[in-house]
Design an enzyme around this catalytic site. Structure first.
Site, PDB file in Angstrom:
ATOM      1  CG  HIS A   1       2.392   0.228   4.354  1.00  0.00           C
ATOM      2  ND1 HIS A   1       2.181  -0.632   5.402  1.00  0.00           N
ATOM      3  CD2 HIS A   1       1.245   0.918   4.174  1.00  0.00           C
ATOM      4  CE1 HIS A   1       0.937  -0.453   5.855  1.00  0.00           C
ATOM      5  NE2 HIS A   1       0.353   0.477   5.129  1.00  0.00           N
TER       6      HIS A   1
ATOM      7  CG  ASP B   1      -1.983  -0.991   1.224  1.00  0.00           C
ATOM      8  OD1 ASP B   1      -1.950  -1.873   0.347  1.00  0.00           O
ATOM      9  OD2 ASP B   1      -2.871  -0.917   2.091  1.00  0.00           O
TER      10      ASP B   1
HETATM   11 ZN    ZN Z   1      -2.591   3.101   3.314  1.00  0.00          ZN
END
Ligand code: ZN
Length: 513
Positions: free
Chosen positions: A482, A340
């Site tokens: 991430h 992400d």
């Molecule tokens: Zn996020």
């Protein structure tokens, strides 16, 4: 006649002299330049460092992006910053960049003399936040590692009215009235104490001291149409392992203390949207309220916790996972890796290399604002055959946003992903996992959450990444990571080795169903 002769002879003498002088001068210049060239080559030793400077247009009218890169093997850097047509603003930013670069290079040069000195790192990137199309906040994020124990992260904000060149200060924002800031300070403290990411990392003494209503404590801020954001320095209000804390205050909460030009025009509409009763009517699991004040700074990584939604969504994901289990009758176990908040020029590229090594396909939930800044990175992800997901434009908590805002966040992101990569995003992941039926009703894309949270944004530790995966991965799992944290890229190889040895195949989120 004689006179003419004499004249002609002196003419030739003059001419010969002139030519001689010119020849000698040219020869002298040539020799001097050769000598000085030799000089720099011998004193400099290695070839000069390749530094490139590019200027590209940003998608914000009147703003260009300067990109400076050095591939020096010992002290490399990658720096990006905005420039406008206003010299006062440009000078302010350039001065800051120049100093950051100089501090780093001087430090690295000192280190160079020592044995086993490590390679340094200086990355400066920035985000643009917009208020009312008349005001930009540029938030510069500096990550520096200059050979010591730990790296450092610094956030610094700059402001500009792109039309007039006017630069607002924190004093302007609060109408030069310290009593206004006094009203905001307790709010800031509440939010700090409620932030799960800062749990156990705050000392009340430091919080008190660094949130005291003094202008200098609130120098770094950003303003958007929805919120007022404050950035605190690393190792001030919180322990340095927390990184620089970021506090987001919904604009309507601070509205009455702001100078007139920054006040929301119609707060009642926003209030209605905020109190959207859909949450209570709808019985879906995802509708459990998200804790307040988790609506932290968009885009920026430090506080980018998806964790707030984990408990809520866990049940939801488990349901999906069970479905996948029963429908899969082969012995092959599947796992979907998801990344992400990217793309990021360095981290995403490193992750792509690692995935390629294992012939693994993953899903990247991208922020539209970052796709806009790094279109070529987004293109690399798509070209490598990974799936692209939509993660909104500015990373807001959509359960607190109105329909129009939800729609814009999703639509704008889908558009830029397709525009830049030529590929449509196939799924949607709401920031913080915060979703309700209102949010769901605004997109046709399937909403994809996760069941394994690596907490990579929090620990920033390559080894811990593997431990967290080992603790909870199972057939059909969706793993949340991430692609903006260096530690995630560094720890990924070990995670893939482990999953492969456990018999998992790597699939995209669409392939799980
Ligand atoms: Zn996020």
């Amino acid at each position: 006649m004689k006179r003419t002769h004499r004249k002609r002879r002196s003419f030739w003498i003059d001419m010969t002299f002139s030519i001689a002088i010119i020849t000698l001068t040219v020869a002298a210049i040539y020799l001097i330049s050769q000598a000085s060239k030799k000089d720099t080559a011998s004193s400099g030793g290695a070839a000069p460092t390749p530094i490139t400077i590019d200027t590209i247009d940003s998608n914000y009218p009147g703003i260009k992006i300067i990109i400076e890169t050095s591939n020096d093997p010992f002290s490399p850097f990658a720096i990006q910053y905005p420039q406008s047509k206003h010299s006062h603003f440009n000078d302010e930013i350039s001065t800051y960049i120049k100093k950051a670069k100089q501090d780093y290079l001087v430090k690295m040069n000192d280190k160079k003399q020592k044995d086993n000195a490590k390679t340094g790192e200086l990355n400066i990137s920035f985000e643009t936040l917009q208020f009312n199309s008349s005001h930009y906040s540029f938030v510069l994020l500096t990550n520096r590692y200059s050979g010591g124990e730990n790296g450092s992260t610094e956030i610094r904000s700059f402001h500009l009215n792109p039309e007039t060149g006017e630069v607002i200060s924190i004093e302007d924002l609060f109408n030069h009235d310290l009593t206004n800031l006094e009203q905001i300070a307790p709010l800031v403290r509440d939010i700090l104490y409620m932030d799960p990411a800062l749990n156990g990392m705050l000392s009340s003494e430091d919080v008190e001291r660094y949130t005291e209503p003094k202008w200098e404590n609130y120098q770094n801020f950003a303003l958007t149409d929805e919120s007022l954001i404050f950035y605190f320095a690393e190792n001030t209000v919180a322990a340095d392992t927390a990184g620089p804390p970021i506090i987001t205050i919904p604009l309507q909460e601070g509205n009455e203390w702001l100078a007139d030009e920054f006040k929301l025009l119609d707060t009642t509409t926003d209030q209605v949207e905020m109190d959207d009763p859909v949450d209570n009517i709808d019985g879906n699991k995802e509708n459990d309220p998200i804790p307040d004040n988790t609506d932290r700074q968009p885009v920026h990584n430090q506080d980018d916790s998806e964790t707030d939604g984990t408990d809520i969504d866990h049940t939801d994901e488990t349901d999906n996972v069970t479905d996948a289990d029963t429908s899969t009758e082969t012995v092959v176990k599947k796992v979907a890796l998801t990344f992400d908040d990217g793309p990021d020029p360095k981290v995403t590229m490193q992750i792509l290399d690692t995935l390629k090594k294992y012939d693994a396909k993953a899903t990247f939930f991208m922020l539209g604002s970052r796709v806009e800044y790094y279109p070529e990175i987004a293109k690399h992800v798509a070209d490598a055959g990974h799936e692209l997901g939509n993660h909104t434009w500015t990373h807001p908590d959509l359960t607190k946003a109105g329909l129009d805002k939800i729609d814009k966040e999703i639509e704008r992101t889908s558009s830029i992903i397709e525009e830049v990569t030529g590929i449509k995003s196939t799924s949607f992941r709401p920031p913080y996992g915060a979703v309700n039926s209102t949010v769901r009703s605004q997109t046709d894309l399937p909403v994809v959450l996760w069941d394994v949270d690596t907490l990579d944004w929090k620990h920033r530790n390559a080894e811990q990444l593997l431990v967290n995966v080992q603790n909870s991965v199972k057939d059909g799992s969706i793993i949340l990571m991430h692609d903006i944290h260096q530690a995630t890229a560094d720890g990924l190889d070990a995670v893939l080795t482990y999953l492969q040895s456990e018999g998992f195949t790597f699939v995209t989120v669409s392939e799980l169903d």
